[in-house]
Design an enzyme around this catalytic site. Structure first.
Site, short mmCIF file in Angstrom:
data_model
loop_
_atom_site.label_atom_id
_atom_site.label_comp_id
_atom_site.label_asym_id
_atom_site.label_seq_id
_atom_site.Cartn_x
_atom_site.Cartn_y
_atom_site.Cartn_z
N GLU A 98 0.85 -1.19 0.00
CA GLU A 98 0.00 0.00 0.00
C GLU A 98 0.89 1.24 0.00
O GLU A 98 1.79 1.36 0.83
CB GLU A 98 -0.90 0.02 1.24
CG GLU A 98 -1.77 1.29 1.27
CD GLU A 98 -2.58 1.43 2.54
OE1 GLU A 98 -3.56 0.67 2.70
OE2 GLU A 98 -2.24 2.29 3.38
N HIS A 122 -7.90 3.23 -3.88
CA HIS A 122 -8.82 3.31 -2.74
C HIS A 122 -9.83 4.41 -3.07
O HIS A 122 -9.48 5.39 -3.73
CB HIS A 122 -8.09 3.71 -1.46
CG HIS A 122 -7.09 2.71 -0.98
ND1 HIS A 122 -6.63 2.69 0.33
CD2 HIS A 122 -6.43 1.71 -1.61
CE1 HIS A 122 -5.75 1.71 0.47
NE2 HIS A 122 -5.60 1.11 -0.70
N ALA A 126 -18.94 2.13 4.28
CA ALA A 126 -18.30 1.46 3.14
C ALA A 126 -19.31 0.60 2.38
O ALA A 126 -19.26 0.54 1.15
CB ALA A 126 -17.14 0.61 3.67
N HIS A 142 -12.66 -2.00 16.36
CA HIS A 142 -12.41 -0.69 15.76
C HIS A 142 -12.67 0.38 16.83
O HIS A 142 -13.59 0.21 17.65
CB HIS A 142 -13.39 -0.53 14.58
CG HIS A 142 -13.22 0.70 13.77
ND1 HIS A 142 -13.82 1.90 14.08
CD2 HIS A 142 -12.50 0.93 12.65
CE1 HIS A 142 -13.48 2.80 13.17
NE2 HIS A 142 -12.69 2.24 12.29
#
Ligand code: FAD
Length: 290
Positions: free
Chosen positions: A17, A75, A124, A149
């Site tokens: 990434e 992304h 998302a 999270h």
């Protein structure tokens, strides 16, 4: 080529990434990093998206594809209106982008709650549904967490929405960074038990420095094993921490590869040295092809 297809080939993929540059000062390091890591023949790479640098993401993705002939995934986040999101997707399709990582995204200001721009794009899963129902042919990736999270009450909450992302059309998942493989193995076992069949790629971060570790753990919710934290606390300087991070990541990767993971995805933070050292060690142990 669709990344989901590469992940089903039975040979673990290696991917990196990259962070789209925020300003000109970051461009040179990024260019050097991309060139160095492209030389290690990754199966695919991905480029992060931020509201203010969205065009740089798209520019870098298309350039990596054309110049280095490496499959590059863009992304995309819920940082735009639905109309603007469609414009971006149309542009990506015209430019031959084959894969999108569909995310809600981090809040623009750290510590503040995420404020959606468009009520139709708040999570998302909304973006994944938009891409699927609009008939685009992109392969779709989504993020998932192995640990709680920071915004979630618990891991069950996180798991429920991971299921929704797959039901909405995600072809594969990439995990948030983690330092203890047990979290990854637990997530995969739970996902398979719940009938989720898509590949789940572990996301790995070799600890770059004490400061970056603290920023990344607070943003992601990842916990640091007591033994690793103890070694980091006792380290003399950031170079010693970097070396510890590389060693820890090599051990994580070796165990993951032996367990048959579909791939290894490295969060590079636009630095090539640590991923290169990790890959060299894994090749030395014949865990990945030279
Ligand atoms: P979501 O799945 O929308 O989750 C956000 C929060 O909302 C979670 O707590 C979730 O449990 C909850 N939630 C999800 N769906 C629902 C729902 N329907 N109703 C109620 N609650 C819900 N950020 C960027 O800004 N740019 C990037 O390029 C980027 N790349 C990333 C790449 C990877 C591999 C990963 C793991 C993360 C990346 N992030 C990026 C950060 C990521 O967007 C944030 O961590 C985000 O908070 C969670 O992931 P998500 O985008 O999949 O959002």
């Amino acid at each position: 080529m669709r990344i989901a297809d590469m992940l089903q080939r039975g040979r673990p993929t290696v991917s990196f990434e990259f962070m789209a540059p925020r300003d000109e000062s970051e461009v040179e390091v990024l260019e050097r990093t991309v060139a160095a890591l492209a030389g290690h023949a990754p199966d695919w790479v991905s480029v992060t998206y931020r509201v203010r640098t969205g065009e740089k993401t798209l520019e870098l993705v298309t350039r990596i594809k054309r110049h280095y002939h490496v499959e590059a995934m863009a992304h995309l986040t819920c940082a735009n209106s639905t109309d603007r999101t469609r414009q971006i997707l149309n542009w990506m399709e015209r430019e031959g982008v084959a894969n999108v990582l569909a995310l809600r995204g981090d809040p623009p200001t750290s510590g503040e709650p995420f404020a959606p721009v468009d009520p139709e794009l708040t999570h998302a899963s909304d973006l994944i549904s938009l891409v699927r129902r609009s008939g685009y042919r992109f392969g779709i990736g989504a993020a998932c967490s192995t640990e709680k999270h920071p915004e979630s009450p618990d891991l069950d909450h996180e798991f429920r929405y991971m299921q929704l992302k797959v039901a909405s059309g995600a072809d594969f998942l990439i995990t948030q960074l983690f330092f203890d493989n047990r979290f990854y193995f637990d997530l995969v076992a739970r996902a398979r038990g719940a009938g989720i069949k898509v590949p789940i790629v572990p996301g790995l971060m070799p600890v770059p420095s004490r400061r970056s570790l603290s920023v990344m753990t607070s943003m992601s919710g990842a916990t640091v094993p007591v033994s690793l934290q103890g070694a980091i606390d006792a380290a003399q300087d950031d170079e010693a921490i970097r070396v510890l991070g590389v060693q820890h990541c090599i051990a994580q990767c070796a165990e993951l590869l032996e367990a048959g993971v579909p791939g290894l995805h490295f969060y590079t933070f636009n630095r090539a040295r640590a991923p290169m050292e990790i890959l060299a060690a894994l090749r030395g142990q014949q865990l990945i092809a030279s």
